[in-house]
Write a protein that holds these residues in place. Structure first.
Motif, PDB file in Angstrom:
ATOM      1  N   ARG A   1       0.840  -1.196   0.000  1.00  0.00           N
ATOM      2  CA  ARG A   1       0.000   0.000   0.000  1.00  0.00           C
ATOM      3  C   ARG A   1       0.879   1.251   0.000  1.00  0.00           C
ATOM      4  O   ARG A   1       2.085   1.169   0.166  1.00  0.00           O
ATOM      5  CB  ARG A   1      -0.941  -0.001   1.201  1.00  0.00           C
ATOM      6  N   GLU A   2       0.225   2.356  -0.152  1.00  0.00           N
ATOM      7  CA  GLU A   2       0.949   3.620  -0.125  1.00  0.00           C
ATOM      8  C   GLU A   2       0.681   4.320   1.198  1.00  0.00           C
ATOM      9  O   GLU A   2      -0.460   4.431   1.635  1.00  0.00           O
ATOM     10  CB  GLU A   2       0.496   4.513  -1.287  1.00  0.00           C
TER      11      GLU A   2
ATOM     12  N   ARG B   1       2.356   7.577   4.006  1.00  0.00           N
ATOM     13  CA  ARG B   1       2.941   8.915   3.988  1.00  0.00           C
ATOM     14  C   ARG B   1       4.046   9.006   5.019  1.00  0.00           C
ATOM     15  O   ARG B   1       3.912   8.517   6.136  1.00  0.00           O
ATOM     16  CB  ARG B   1       1.887   9.969   4.312  1.00  0.00           C
TER      17      ARG B   1
ATOM     18  N   LYS C   1       5.443  13.210   2.210  1.00  0.00           N
ATOM     19  CA  LYS C   1       5.569  12.614   0.880  1.00  0.00           C
ATOM     20  C   LYS C   1       5.082  11.166   0.895  1.00  0.00           C
ATOM     21  O   LYS C   1       5.226  10.462   1.889  1.00  0.00           O
ATOM     22  CB  LYS C   1       7.025  12.654   0.424  1.00  0.00           C
ATOM     23  N   PRO C   2       4.522  10.717  -0.237  1.00  0.00           N
ATOM     24  CA  PRO C   2       4.058   9.325  -0.329  1.00  0.00           C
ATOM     25  C   PRO C   2       5.232   8.346  -0.243  1.00  0.00           C
ATOM     26  O   PRO C   2       6.321   8.615  -0.737  1.00  0.00           O
ATOM     27  CB  PRO C   2       3.406   9.245  -1.698  1.00  0.00           C
ATOM     28  N   VAL C   3       4.987   7.213   0.399  1.00  0.00           N
ATOM     29  CA  VAL C   3       5.987   6.165   0.555  1.00  0.00           C
ATOM     30  C   VAL C   3       5.315   4.836   0.232  1.00  0.00           C
ATOM     31  O   VAL C   3       4.187   4.591   0.643  1.00  0.00           O
ATOM     32  CB  VAL C   3       6.520   6.130   2.012  1.00  0.00           C
ATOM     33  N   LYS C   4       6.019   3.981  -0.532  1.00  0.00           N
ATOM     34  CA  LYS C   4       5.476   2.663  -0.824  1.00  0.00           C
ATOM     35  C   LYS C   4       5.797   1.728   0.329  1.00  0.00           C
ATOM     36  O   LYS C   4       6.934   1.631   0.766  1.00  0.00           O
ATOM     37  CB  LYS C   4       6.072   2.114  -2.120  1.00  0.00           C
TER      38      LYS C   4
ATOM     39  N   LYS D   1       5.783  -2.153   1.460  1.00  0.00           N
ATOM     40  CA  LYS D   1       5.759  -3.498   0.868  1.00  0.00           C
ATOM     41  C   LYS D   1       4.715  -4.386   1.548  1.00  0.00           C
ATOM     42  O   LYS D   1       4.359  -4.173   2.709  1.00  0.00           O
ATOM     43  CB  LYS D   1       7.127  -4.157   1.015  1.00  0.00           C
TER      44      LYS D   1
END
Length: 92
Positions: free
Chosen positions: A59-60, A62, A68-71, A73
């Motif tokens: 999911r994404e 923050r 900022k968006p962060v992926k 796992k």
């Protein structure tokens, strides 16, 4: 009880074991549960509860510092669901 050492001491006293024997029993119990979960099995302790593994999808998120968006796992996490006996013991 808040620590593993306190749990070991309580098991030793309740089961009339030495602390060394109680420590071995507690460690073996934890190891067996962990190994079963690693293999994808569910551990059911009737009246106490069950341990299982849940899969969390990627999911994404923050970054709380920058926004900022962060992926994030995909991952697996252990889950505990209390049984009826444990719930009743806690709620009196």
């Amino acid at each position: 009880m808040t620590t593993k050492n306190e749990l070991i001491a309580a098991v030793a006293e309740e089961a009339k074991l030495t602390k060394t024997a109680a420590a071995a029993a507690v460690d073996a119990t934890f190891d067996i549960i962990a190994k079963a979960l690693q293999e994808g099995e569910e551990v059911k302790l009737i009246g106490f509860g069950s341990f299982s593994v849940v899969t969390r999808a990627a999911r994404e998120g923050r970054n709380p510092r920058t926004g900022k968006p962060v992926k994030i796992k995909a991952s697996k996490a252990p889950k505990f669901t209390p049984g009826k006996g444990l719930k009743e013991a806690v709620n009196g």
